[in-house]
Design a protein around this motif. Structure first.
Motif, PDB file in Angstrom:
ATOM      1  N   VAL A  74     -22.662  18.830 -19.975  1.00 24.24           N
ATOM      2  CA  VAL A  74     -23.168  19.393 -21.223  1.00 24.24           C
ATOM      3  C   VAL A  74     -23.754  20.754 -20.907  1.00 24.24           C
ATOM      4  CG1 VAL A  74     -23.648  17.274 -22.495  1.00 24.24           C
ATOM      5  CG2 VAL A  74     -25.319  18.139 -20.855  1.00 24.24           C
ATOM      6  N   SER A  75     -23.656  21.682 -21.885  1.00 24.91           N
ATOM      7  CA  SER A  75     -24.183  23.016 -21.605  1.00 24.91           C
ATOM      8  C   SER A  75     -24.516  23.741 -22.888  1.00 24.91           C
ATOM      9  CB  SER A  75     -23.164  23.832 -20.808  1.00 24.91           C
ATOM     10  OG  SER A  75     -22.081  24.154 -21.620  1.00 24.91           O
ATOM     11  N   ASP A  76     -25.440  24.724 -22.770  1.00 19.39           N
ATOM     12  CA  ASP A  76     -25.686  25.686 -23.847  1.00 19.39           C
ATOM     13  C   ASP A  76     -25.787  27.066 -23.205  1.00 19.39           C
ATOM     14  OD1 ASP A  76     -28.098  25.664 -22.625  1.00 19.39           O
ATOM     15  OD2 ASP A  76     -29.289  25.270 -24.418  1.00 19.39           O
ATOM     16  N   THR A  90     -26.346  24.554 -17.614  1.00 19.35           N
ATOM     17  CA  THR A  90     -25.220  23.622 -17.574  1.00 19.35           C
ATOM     18  C   THR A  90     -25.697  22.407 -16.792  1.00 19.35           C
ATOM     19  OG1 THR A  90     -23.670  25.436 -17.544  1.00 19.35           O
ATOM     20  CG2 THR A  90     -22.832  23.294 -16.873  1.00 19.35           C
ATOM     21  N   SER A 116     -34.501  24.143 -23.638  1.00 19.67           N
ATOM     22  CA  SER A 116     -33.066  23.997 -23.434  1.00 19.67           C
ATOM     23  C   SER A 116     -32.730  22.657 -22.785  1.00 19.67           C
ATOM     24  CB  SER A 116     -32.563  25.142 -22.569  1.00 19.67           C
ATOM     25  OG  SER A 116     -31.227  24.952 -22.246  1.00 19.67           O
ATOM     26  N   LYS A 153     -33.087  19.662 -25.168  1.00 21.17           N
ATOM     27  CA  LYS A 153     -32.012  19.690 -26.150  1.00 21.17           C
ATOM     28  C   LYS A 153     -30.733  19.081 -25.554  1.00 21.17           C
ATOM     29  CE  LYS A 153     -31.731  23.780 -28.014  1.00 21.17           C
ATOM     30  NZ  LYS A 153     -31.068  25.099 -28.135  1.00 21.17           N
ATOM     31  N   LEU A 154     -30.448  19.473 -24.313  1.00 23.95           N
ATOM     32  CA  LEU A 154     -29.216  19.020 -23.674  1.00 23.95           C
ATOM     33  C   LEU A 154     -29.252  17.533 -23.354  1.00 23.95           C
ATOM     34  CD1 LEU A 154     -28.477  22.001 -21.311  1.00 23.95           C
ATOM     35  CD2 LEU A 154     -27.169  21.294 -23.297  1.00 23.95           C
ATOM     36  N   ARG A 184     -27.988  15.245 -25.898  1.00 21.67           N
ATOM     37  CA  ARG A 184     -26.535  15.247 -26.100  1.00 21.67           C
ATOM     38  C   ARG A 184     -25.792  14.427 -25.054  1.00 21.67           C
ATOM     39  NH1 ARG A 184     -25.425  21.482 -26.506  1.00 21.67           N
ATOM     40  NH2 ARG A 184     -23.364  20.789 -25.896  1.00 21.67           N
TER      41      ARG A 184
END
Length: 122
Positions: free
Chosen positions: A24-26, A30, A109, A112-113, A116
RNA sequence: AGGAGCAGCCGGAUAAUCGCACAAUUUUUUGUGAGGAAAGUCCGGGCACCCAAGGGCAGACCGCCUGAUAACGUCAGGUGCGGGCGACCGUGAGGACAGUGCCACAGAAAUGAUGACUGCCGAUGAUUCCUGAUUUUUCAGCGAAAACAGGCGAUGGUGCAACGGUGAGGUAAGAGCUCACCGGCAAGGCUGAGAGGUCUUGGCCAGGUAAACCCCGGUCGGGUGCAAGGUUGACAAAAAGGUUAAGGUGACCCGCCGUCUUUUGACAAACCGCUUGAGCUUGCAGGCAACUGCAACCCCAGACAGAUGAUUAUCUUAAAACAGAACCCGGCUUAUGAGCUGCUCCUUUUU
RNA sequence: GCGGACGUAAUUCAGUGGUAGAAUGCAACCUUCCCAAGGUUGACGUCGCGAGUUCGAGUCUCGUCGUCCGCU
């Protein structure tokens, strides 16, 4: 720093995590996740990878790695890991935009990840 | 007051909470914890292993002198040259009569000037003319012409550079041909440890380039780098594929052992080397200095996915630049915020 | 930790110390009913950067920056 029992150590452990291909990444981070734990007593281990391509100078790379560590340490301390505890390992890799940001940005961040990540089956 | 030159300092501080590495205590505390460049890896060493009998050639590097140093391409002090009004700065600074190469364009010519070409001269010799004497022949002329022999290296304005420069004398025309000054060279004297400095005399032969080849002098065993290298233990795991090279079995090939690659198993090692050292600080002595000697005192990171961070508050002009040890030292080079200190020079104003 | 190579036009590369070149691409024109191919012409360069040697450096020397590669 986080205690030794939480660290990923060998090259093979890293390879095994990469191979699982759960990513998963934004724009900031990563995250590679390892396999689902069989033994619930085993600790979840964390690895941090900052390549030379991220930035040329060692000081900048050390800075971002320490921020990531601090983020994980606080998460362990406050027991906010949540889904992560189901995984054997996690690897965090920063992106180029992360240069110069603060701890709270990294934490935002990261959490948030985590949401997911696919939850553990059984 | 303004503008410069040189040398040096500093490299955030304090408190609280959470947290890391190592050591010592012992069972929870205490202590220590990145740099002036830790960087670039440009040089020089130590240390370790492998190869090598010794020497030469070759090769690489260095290149004013003296000293310092374990060593250096480093440093210190001096000399020469260049720059700056000056404080001061820069300097890769042996040899161009041992030889070879190169010097575009322009220019007659870029280095055998036995001097081609363009030029200058008509003193000297010859020729022709004129005049006079002799009376054809011949001889003479501070006479003339032309430039044949000859003399000359000044003229050629191009170039970064033209076989010394400027001025005067001198001559038929000229020329270091002669003289004065300047520059360069050689010999000698004095002086200095030496590079060199200075004075006198002499004669005018000498283009530049060696960070072009080269010559001369000097230095250097070669290679690999702490992932060097050493000690102890464990597994002596399984499967698949390959076998080019080296080894064993064998006369040879295949094969087997061995070995290599891939995959799977997330357990897959620990210790030494690893920090006490050409060490830090202070004092004394020697030296202009680099540095050296002696004494006292101190122990000041040692990891192995790899330690110094995060948050808050206050202060400093401002939540501060460049930047993070990985075997260890000596240099060099480069990067660097805000500011401070000392000495020196120049200009202007006032006293 | 140790070592090697390369920086020149938009791109890929040449370039014995003496005016910076080639191919491809780009632009314009010619040719064609149109396109492609072909032909003619043109624009393109801080030779990575900074010093030094030289009369003169893309080239020689030193420093520096960047990119790529190899060994362990």
């Amino acid at each position: 720093m986080i205690p030794r029992k939480y660290r990923l150590k060998t090259q093979k452990a890293f390879d095994a995590t990469y191979k699982n291909r759960c990513i998963v990444s934004d724009s900031m981070l990563t995250i590679y996740a390892g396999k689902i734990k069989n033994d619930p007593l085993q600790q979840t281990r964390f690895g941090f990878v900052v390549s030379k391509k991220f930035h040329k100078r060692a000081v900048k790379r050390n800075r971002i790695r320490r921020l990531m560590r601090e983020c994980i340490r606080l998460a362990i301390k406050d027991a906010k890991l949540g889904v992560c505890e189901n995984y054997m390992s996690l690897i965090l890799i920063p992106k180029e935009k992360t240069i110069g940001c603060k701890l709270c940005d990294v934490q935002k961040s990261f959490f948030k990840l985590i949401k997911r990540l696919p939850a553990a089956k059984s």
